[in-house]
Write an enzyme that holds these catalytic residues in place. Structure first.
Site, short mmCIF file in Angstrom:
data_model
loop_
_atom_site.label_atom_id
_atom_site.label_comp_id
_atom_site.label_asym_id
_atom_site.label_seq_id
_atom_site.Cartn_x
_atom_site.Cartn_y
_atom_site.Cartn_z
N GLU A 307 0.83 -1.21 0.00
CA GLU A 307 0.00 0.00 0.00
C GLU A 307 0.86 1.26 0.00
OE1 GLU A 307 -2.99 2.15 -0.61
OE2 GLU A 307 -3.53 0.09 -0.11
N ASP A 311 1.07 3.97 -3.08
CA ASP A 311 0.69 5.37 -2.90
C ASP A 311 1.83 6.32 -3.27
OD1 ASP A 311 -1.72 4.45 -2.00
OD2 ASP A 311 -1.34 4.83 0.12
N SER A 518 -7.54 2.15 -3.75
CA SER A 518 -6.32 2.66 -3.14
C SER A 518 -5.31 3.08 -4.20
CB SER A 518 -5.70 1.60 -2.24
OG SER A 518 -5.46 0.42 -2.96
#
Length: 599
Positions: A307, A311, A518
């Site tokens: 994650e 990002d 995400s």
């Protein structure tokens, strides 16, 4: 603001004051502040915690002028208002949210009645609307007239110390919004869907020459996009599709930055970032992300997070050379502390918000890929957290959140109020009207709403005025379909969307294909950062709270997505359609058009 009893404490000392005020007669009998009708889904009682188990209570005091703060937020965010762009300072915001002196007095009097010294035992934030106290569990149970248990998650085996209800003297209900940790079982789960992570098979990967030989695809505005972008997303794909290619940021030395949040021990790996640059953004080689530790947060280079890497690699990949700030906030899946396990901050979200708000200088855009079903958050918590986002927006920040990866509802789709009714499950904080919820699309020419893009309508938050024109046409087309499964008068989610499947991410030195909203949120946040760059470099303030702009002058700056649906809860879900819809929102961004609209 200094309350009368604090002045008395400083003069005569806590012990003398406690002798006189040990049992304030004006405090009424306890009454329930919040309670669950049943144990939240997927949790079960595991054991009883020790009486000396340490708890850090976070108490949110009533904010005296929060309505004025929200009014100001809308004024400075409305492109048709005379105050547009005149964002508030930290001190101006703190003045509006500071508790009334009466609130401070009555709450501190209650603390004193339980042997807590407000002058030495309590930590207060700058505005004084949040206080923290470290206490043994037995003391907390006495103060809140409750009993805590150790609860275990049935699927993950995580353990937390919580209660199903807590009470306060009735006189305090109007002075305290929320106390945590009490009844909030959700721990801000990351939106990333692990089923969308697959190792790239080298034997199925086309060579650079083979990729180059594929004919380009024509995008919605005539732009040429590499055909490989239909299944394999890179920064170049996003720059071509959303028309940022060729734009060179100029406002890095004027304060323009983007912030990326990191929770649950998700760490950005610097070696992976450079490998990513070498493969997908060679001109950025040598650039890095600045890591800011919030309350002791780490960035362990031995544990690269999918994650966190996703990002940061894509915000940097889109916005280079704009500075990227990664906030590492401690707190993992909660543990039960023992003599060798340090205290665990298992509710890090409010910590991060208060940290950012405590600084005069902060990024102008933020992206967060964490959240959970709205119903798993006590409404009091959701409203209070939402108001913190209002504070960020009033100060000129744009806040993006993933809308979720569950279609119209993940899990059982059952209510947790004891009735076990089937309803669609929107995700908080995306349902907060003061953030911009980002859904997901896939493929190109045309883009389509992808099945997992979570969308729907809030139960907690009514439809905000900026959606009054966009949302009703969608509801009219829907008619009585799904009647009773959602709240048609609720705030609609998502607001916008962006690509969310097939992102090429470097993790542990290897390329993985990653999907989820995400991926969509940092993508859209990166484009907002470039829009901020354009405004700031032309002597204008940053965009701040986006939604009033997006739903008015911004509408022509989006490509309307007309295909796709988001099934869930035993239904096909909502369909993408002309105008706003509950799978792709207003659509996907066109940087060139948005730049001209906000100029």
């Amino acid at each position: 603001m200094v309350s009368s009893f604090i002045r008395l404490l400083s003069t005569f000392g806590f012990s003398a004051f406690l002798l006189v005020h040990a049992a304030p007669a004006h405090l009424s009998e306890p009454s329930v502040k919040h309670a669950w009708q049943q144990i939240p889904a997927d949790w079960e009682v595991h054991d009883a915690p020790a009486a000396d188990h340490p708890i850090t209570l976070k108490i949110g005091l009533k904010q005296s002028r929060i309505d004025e703060l929200i009014d100001s937020l809308y004024q400075v965010s409305d492109p048709f208002h005379g105050r547009y762009g005149q964002h508030l300072s930290r001190l101006e915001v703190e003045e509006l949210v500071a508790p009334h002196a009466d609130t401070v007095d009555v709450v501190d009097s209650w603390l004193i009645s339980h042997g807590v010294d407000p002058s030495s035992d309590v930590t207060r934030n700058g505005a004084g609307d949040w206080i923290s106290i470290r206490l043994p569990l037995s003391k907390v149970e006495s103060m809140l007239s409750t009993k805590y248990q150790i609860y275990k998650h049935k699927r993950t085996s995580e353990k937390i110390v919580r209660t199903l209800s807590y009470s306060l003297p009735r006189d305090l209900h109007d002075h305290i919004d929320i106390i945590q940790p009490t009844t909030m079982f959700d721990n801000m789960r990351k939106m990333h869907a692990t089923s969308h992570v697959n190792k790239v098979d080298p034997s199925s990967t086309l060579s650079a020459a083979e990729l180059a030989a594929l004919p380009d695809v024509t995008g919605p505005n005539g732009q040429q996009i590499a055909a490989s972008c239909n299944t394999t997303v890179t920064p170049t794909c996003l720059m071509q599709l959303y028309r940022t290619e060729g734009y060179v940021p100029k406002a890095a030395n004027k304060g323009n930055r983007i912030g990326i949040t990191g929770f649950l021990e998700q760490f950005i790996n610097f070696v992976d970032l450079q490998t990513f640059f070498s493969k997908f953004r060679p001109d950025a080689l040598g650039a890095n992300v600045t890591v800011i530790s919030v309350d002791g947060g780490l960035n362990d280079q031995t544990i690269p997070g999918v994650e966190a890497n996703l990002d940061n690699q894509y915000t940097e990949g889109i916005t280079f050379p704009t500075p990227n700030i990664f906030y590492s906030t401690p707190g993992t899946a909660p543990t039960i502390n023992d003599s060798v396990t340090p205290p665990q901050r298992d509710e890090p979200y409010i910590d991060w918000l208060n940290f950012v708000l405590s600084h005069d200088d902060m990024p102008f855009s933020f992206t967060t890929s964490y959240g959970g079903d709205e119903q798993t958050f006590p409404k009091e918590f959701a409203v209070r957290a939402c108001n913190l986002f209002a504070q960020l927006g009033a100060r000129g920040a744009s806040i993006m959140f993933s809308s979720g990866d569950g279609g119209v509802g993940a899990g059982t789709c059952e209510t947790n109020d004891g009735t076990n009714r089937t309803i669609f499950q929107p995700v908080f904080p995306a349902t907060c009207p003061f953030v911009t919820g980002v859904g997901a699309t896939f493929q190109i020419a045309p883009e389509k709403g992808i099945f997992f893009s979570q969308g729907g309508f809030s139960v907690y938050f009514p439809r905000p005025s900026f959606q009054d024109k966009a949302v009703p046409p969608f509801l009219q087309k829907l008619g009585n379909t799904y009647k009773g499964l959602f709240t048609p008068g609720g705030r609609g989610v998502p607001d916008v969307s962006a690509q969310g499947e097939g992102f090429q991410v470097v993790v542990g030195g290897e390329v993985e294909s990653v999907g989820g909203t995400s991926a969509s949120s940092p993508t859209f946040a990166g484009i907002v950062t470039l829009l901020n760059d354009f405004r700031i470099s032309n002597g204008k303030p940053p965009l701040g709270f986006l939604n009033p702009l997006l739903y008015s002058v911004g509408v022509p700056g989006f490509v309307d997505i007309l295909l796709g649906n988001n099934p869930g809860c035993g239904t096909p879900g909502f369909n993408a359609t002309e105008g706003w819809d509950a799978i792709t929102g207003l659509g996907t961004p066109d940087f060139v058009k948005l730049k001209s609209l906000i100029g």
